[in-house]
Each structure stands twice: as structure tokens, then as C-alpha cells.
Write an enzyme that holds these catalytic residues in place. Structure first.
Site, PDB file in Angstrom:
ATOM      1  N   ASP A 190     -57.094  67.837   7.843  1.00  0.00           N
ATOM      2  CA  ASP A 190     -57.692  67.343   6.586  1.00  0.00           C
ATOM      3  C   ASP A 190     -57.717  68.443   5.520  1.00  0.00           C
ATOM      4  OD1 ASP A 190     -58.258  64.762   7.659  1.00  0.00           O
ATOM      5  OD2 ASP A 190     -59.844  65.698   8.832  1.00  0.00           O
ATOM      6  N   LYS A 204     -62.107  69.635  -2.240  1.00  0.00           N
ATOM      7  CA  LYS A 204     -63.161  70.271  -3.059  1.00  0.00           C
ATOM      8  C   LYS A 204     -63.505  71.664  -2.521  1.00  0.00           C
ATOM      9  CE  LYS A 204     -65.235  65.997  -4.600  1.00  0.00           C
ATOM     10  NZ  LYS A 204     -66.132  64.926  -4.204  1.00  0.00           N
ATOM     11  N   ASP A 230     -49.294  67.953   3.561  1.00  0.00           N
ATOM     12  CA  ASP A 230     -48.707  67.345   2.357  1.00  0.00           C
ATOM     13  C   ASP A 230     -49.579  67.645   1.145  1.00  0.00           C
ATOM     14  OD1 ASP A 230     -50.815  65.814   3.209  1.00  0.00           O
ATOM     15  OD2 ASP A 230     -49.911  63.894   2.665  1.00  0.00           O
TER      16      ASP A 230
HETATM   17  C1  LIG Z   1     -54.674  63.437   8.727  1.00  0.00           C
HETATM   18  S1  LIG Z   1     -55.067  63.398  10.434  1.00  0.00           S
HETATM   19  C2  LIG Z   1     -53.601  64.087  11.199  1.00  0.00           C
HETATM   20  C3  LIG Z   1     -53.504  63.740  12.666  1.00  0.00           C
HETATM   21  C4  LIG Z   1     -52.289  64.361  13.406  1.00  0.00           C
HETATM   22  N1  LIG Z   1     -52.409  65.817  13.459  1.00  0.00           N
HETATM   23  C5  LIG Z   1     -50.972  63.968  12.807  1.00  0.00           C
HETATM   24  O1  LIG Z   1     -50.286  64.821  12.224  1.00  0.00           O
HETATM   25  O2  LIG Z   1     -50.597  62.791  12.903  1.00  0.00           O
HETATM   26  C6  LIG Z   1     -56.208  64.751  10.538  1.00  0.00           C
HETATM   27  C7  LIG Z   1     -56.927  64.780  11.869  1.00  0.00           C
HETATM   28  O3  LIG Z   1     -57.572  66.047  12.025  1.00  0.00           O
HETATM   29  C8  LIG Z   1     -58.747  65.837  12.780  1.00  0.00           C
HETATM   30  N2  LIG Z   1     -59.600  66.996  12.541  1.00  0.00           N
HETATM   31  C9  LIG Z   1     -60.145  67.364  11.362  1.00  0.00           C
HETATM   32  N3  LIG Z   1     -60.825  68.508  11.490  1.00  0.00           N
HETATM   33  C10 LIG Z   1     -60.686  68.883  12.786  1.00  0.00           C
HETATM   34  C11 LIG Z   1     -61.171  69.986  13.535  1.00  0.00           C
HETATM   35  N4  LIG Z   1     -61.912  70.929  12.964  1.00  0.00           N
HETATM   36  N5  LIG Z   1     -60.846  70.064  14.850  1.00  0.00           N
HETATM   37  C12 LIG Z   1     -60.091  69.091  15.425  1.00  0.00           C
HETATM   38  N6  LIG Z   1     -59.606  68.006  14.760  1.00  0.00           N
HETATM   39  C13 LIG Z   1     -59.890  67.923  13.453  1.00  0.00           C
HETATM   40  C14 LIG Z   1     -59.293  64.533  12.230  1.00  0.00           C
HETATM   41  O4  LIG Z   1     -60.165  63.905  13.141  1.00  0.00           O
HETATM   42  C15 LIG Z   1     -58.007  63.715  11.998  1.00  0.00           C
HETATM   43  O5  LIG Z   1     -57.690  62.880  13.088  1.00  0.00           O
END
Ligand SMILES: C[S@@+](CC[C@H](N)C(=O)[O-])C[C@H]1O[C@@H](n2cnc3c(N)ncnc32)[C@H](O)[C@@H]1O
Length: 154
Positions: A65, A69, A101
């Protein structure tokens, strides 16, 4: 497939993402991987205090993610503190592959790596992207302009 002789662990905070990944791995009859519902930095910190910590050859941070911000940047997965935790777990030839992206997150991540004492940005010829697999998130990102880099231990 380049990773077939390696054991892989996939992490995500969300249970449904883990369950979906497990179903896909089962359907594809892949036995060399496991999925853990965990926060990435906490998981790595837990590995680091094991009596015999595993050595990590590759780490992928894919479309984590972007937290656009400024006050939320502390939630970004790629942080200097993550690189601190990762360094002692990484093999001497370890590679960290990062893709997003989000242009601002890309610039931020490059800055984090290039100013870290234990990691450096690798050139694309020195460390080409190891393989391509278009995930659901990558498919969405392809409408934009995903950018990638690979970092190496210093
Ligand atoms: C946009 S999705 C991308 C999922 C996958 N990596 C892909 O490329 O298809 C971002 C994922 O990161 C996970 N995420 C966000 N912060 C994280 C963290 N600190 N540790 C583990 N997972 C995290 C979220 O739960 C979400 O499923």
C-alpha cells in the site's frame, strides 16, 4: 521456474488474501511455499530472534500500500527500519525486489534504499527482475505505469 528449488513464504495482513493464495498454491500443486498472516516487519523481527534464523535469498515487496499522505508514510512497508531488520537475515547475495505503481512511493523507496548503509540500488543489468507473474493487483497496475527496482546487500 526460477524459484522451484527455493522455499517461499508469502505474507499479508489480511486473512482472506492468505486463504486465496493458499487455494491457488494448492490448485497449482506447489509444495515449496507457505503463507502467513502477519505484519511484514513484525514477522521479520520474529525470524531474527529464532535460535537459528533462516537466511533469506530474495525478498519481494510487490504493490504494498502506497499510503499517499505524508502523515501515513510510517505505514509503508518499505522503511529504513525494515532494511535494518532484513540485513542480518539476508544472505550475502540477497536481493530485495520492489515494485509499485505509485510514483511517489517508488521515489521514496529508492531514497530509503540508496541512503541506507547496508543496502544499495542494483542496476537492471546487474540484477534483472527474476520472473514475471501478473497478480490481480499487478493487472490493475498495468493500466498505470508500475516501476521496479532491485536492491542488494552492501
Ligand atoms: C495492493 S495489495 C498487493 C497484494 C500483492 N502483493 C500483489 O501484488 O498482488 C497490498 C497488500 O499489502 C498488504 N499489507 C499492507 N501492509 C502490510 C504489512 N505491513 N505487512 C504485510 N502485509 C501488508 C495488504 O493487506 C494488501 O493485501
Amino acid at each position: 521456474m526460477p524459484l522451484e528449488n527455493e522455499f517461499c513464504v508469502g505474507l499479508d495482513l489480511l486473512a482472506d488474501r492468505i486463504a486465496r493464495a493458499e487455494r491457488k498454491a494448492h490448485r497449482a500443486k506447489l509444495a515449496n511455499l507457505a503463507f502467513v498472516q502477519a505484519e511484514a516487519a513484525l514477522f521479520l523481527s520474529a525470524l531474527a530472534v529464532l535460535p537459528r534464523p533462516p537466511r533469506l535469498r530474495r525478498v519481494f515487496v510487490l504493490f504494498s500500500d502506497p499510503w499517499p499522505k505524508r502523515r501515513h508514510w510510517k505505514h509503508r512497508v518499505l522503511q529504513s527500519s525494515l532494511l535494518d531488520t532484513l540485513a542480518p537475515l539476508a544472505t550475502a547475495d540477497a536481493e530485495l525486489h520492489f515494485r509499485t505503481d505509485h510514483p511517489d512511493y517508488f521515489a521514496y523507496a529508492q531514497e530509503v534504499v540508496s541512503t541506507h548503509a547496508l543496502w544499495r540500488l542494483a542496476t537492471p543489468t546487474e540484477a534483472p527482475w527474476p520472473f514475471e507473474h501478473v497478480s490481480v493487483f499487478e493487472e490493475r497496475a498495468l493500466a498505470g505505469a508500475p516501476q521496479s527496482f532491485t536492491a542488494r546487500r552492501v
